[in-house]
Design an enzyme around this catalytic site. Structure first.
Site, PDB file in Angstrom:
ATOM      1  N   TRP A 272       0.655  -1.193   0.038  1.00 50.21           N
ATOM      2  CA  TRP A 272      -0.005   0.059   0.091  1.00 50.21           C
ATOM      3  C   TRP A 272       0.797   1.138   0.215  1.00 50.21           C
ATOM      4  CZ3 TRP A 272      -4.262  -0.922  -1.901  1.00 50.21           C
ATOM      5  CH2 TRP A 272      -4.862  -2.224  -1.572  1.00 50.21           C
TER       6      TRP A 272
ATOM      7  N   ASP B 128      -1.700   6.885   6.263  1.00 48.82           N
ATOM      8  CA  ASP B 128      -2.803   6.324   5.495  1.00 48.82           C
ATOM      9  C   ASP B 128      -3.066   5.235   6.957  1.00 48.82           C
ATOM     10  OD1 ASP B 128      -4.403   4.234   4.729  1.00 48.82           O
ATOM     11  OD2 ASP B 128      -3.162   3.808   3.014  1.00 48.82           O
TER      12      ASP B 128
ATOM     13  N   LYS C 116     -12.838  -1.123   7.025  1.00 48.65           N
ATOM     14  CA  LYS C 116     -12.215  -2.121   7.950  1.00 48.65           C
ATOM     15  C   LYS C 116     -12.308  -1.910   9.380  1.00 48.65           C
ATOM     16  CE  LYS C 116      -8.283  -2.435   4.895  1.00 48.65           C
ATOM     17  NZ  LYS C 116      -8.845  -2.793   3.632  1.00 48.65           N
TER      18      LYS C 116
END
Length: 360
Positions: free
Chosen positions: A102, A172, A196
């Protein structure tokens, strides 16, 4: 019906109490005779949802008044571009710490916008550990330093965030926001896809220090400018109203069980249950990440051989354990144990892991 043992990496488990509350209001929200997804986003009933969600997030995360909370769309993947668009000024450099897939994707998008540099990377060690950057200060040209607080694919997590880097810290936090207490003032900007720990897919939360809102160029498209959304309370266009409603219910649930402190203790307990099975398996289960960098959200591991790993996944699915396949890029297994995954489900998975090992 019995609820599945949901260990999906995202979209992920939602609290059962949230689903029950939403079901009870599905046809008639707040006496309106409509579902919340049918309400005008300019109506008083929806505004109570919208601003109530922001207020609850501020409370749970202790977000200071000099930070704006934005409710956006496009997922964290759009933030890979919006961050440099708004913060990476000409002549400045965006510094990135690579800890997995990511953070690599975030860097790839930023390179399209402006000058970037890799501050540190764990790639040479197959992303098994978070790089040590304590004591590092970036160059004077730094616009920001970007990190990914938890890497879902490799199963690593920052347990101490860098400070005094000489530039705003951008994080992030898609896969571990609200999972443990943090000091928001250590960051210039935090962003997170909701799917999530915060709610369903379709919503992205951005927490940004207000002084950074002026960095974006006026010629940026309105929808890609943080200032647009800050000045319009995230109501510049039609927001993802249903996702924000469910987001608010998740925050109410988190508040009702004791807030972030209580959630953090539960997450530590859940992770310890699984890592203890791995560590005490005499090498039958092999964890991917180094112990000091282990994620409390995504427990990644493989078994002694690909054949045994495949058998484990088949039998696990037969027992009702869903989402244990590792990411396609690295294989193996992954148990995602986000906030809403019950402790009892983690304990049952640990029992299954011990039982499966006994077959060999």
């Amino acid at each position: 019906m019995n609820r599945a043992y949901n260990f999906n990496a995202g979209p992920a488990a939602l609290p059962e109490a949230v689903l029950q509350k939403a079901a009870s209001e599905w046809f008639n929200f707040n006496g309106t005779g409509m579902s919340v997804m049918e309400l005008s986003h300019r109506s008083k009933d929806y505004e109570e949802v919208h601003f109530g969600a922001v207020s609850l997030l501020r409370k749970l995360m202790q977000i200071p008044d000099d930070y704006a909370v934005l409710l956006l769309q496009g997922g964290a993947s759009l933030q890979f571009s919006m961050v440099p668009m708004n913060l990476l000024q000409p002549g400045k450099t965006g510094y990135y710490v690579l800890t997995g897939s990511w953070s690599e994707k975030a860097l790839k998008e930023a390179k399209k916008i402006g000058q970037t540099s890799i501050l540190a990377s764990g790639k040479e060690n197959n992303y098994k550990a978070i790089p040590v950057i304590s004591g590092i200060r970036v160059q004077s040209d730094a616009a920001y330093v970007h990190i990914t607080s938890n890497e879902t694919i490799h199963g690593t997590q920052w347990h101490q965030f860098p400070k005094n880097l000489g530039a705003p810290l951008v994080a992030d936090m898609s896969s571990d926001i609200l999972s443990k207490p943090i000091n928001v003032q250590d960051f210039g900007l935090i962003y997170a896809g909701a799917q999530k720990n915060l709610g369903p897919s379709g919503l992205t939360v951005v927490i940004i220090k207000k002084e950074l809102l002026s960095r974006g160029k006026d010629e940026l498209p309105a929808m890609l400018h943080y200032r647009t959304h800050a000045e319009n309370d995230s109501l510049y266009n039609t927001p993802p109203t249903l996702a924000i409603y469910l987001f608010k219910l998740v925050l109410e649930w988190a508040d009702s069980i004791g807030g972030v402190e209580k959630i953090s203790k539960l997450n530590q307990e859940k992770a310890k249950i699984l890592y203890d099975v791995i560590d005490n398996s005499d090498g039958f289960y092999l964890g991917h990440s180094d112990p000091e960098s282990r994620s409390l959200m995504n427990v990644t591991f493989r078994l002694k051989s690909d054949e045994i790993t495949a058998s484990f996944l088949v039998q696990a699915k037969e027992k009702g354990f869903i989402g244990l396949n590792g990411h396609r890029s690295i294989g193996g297994c992954r148990a995602s144990i986000y906030n809403a995954v019950p402790l009892e489900h983690v304990a049952k998975l640990a029992d299954f892991m011990r039982s499966f090992k006994s077959q060999y």
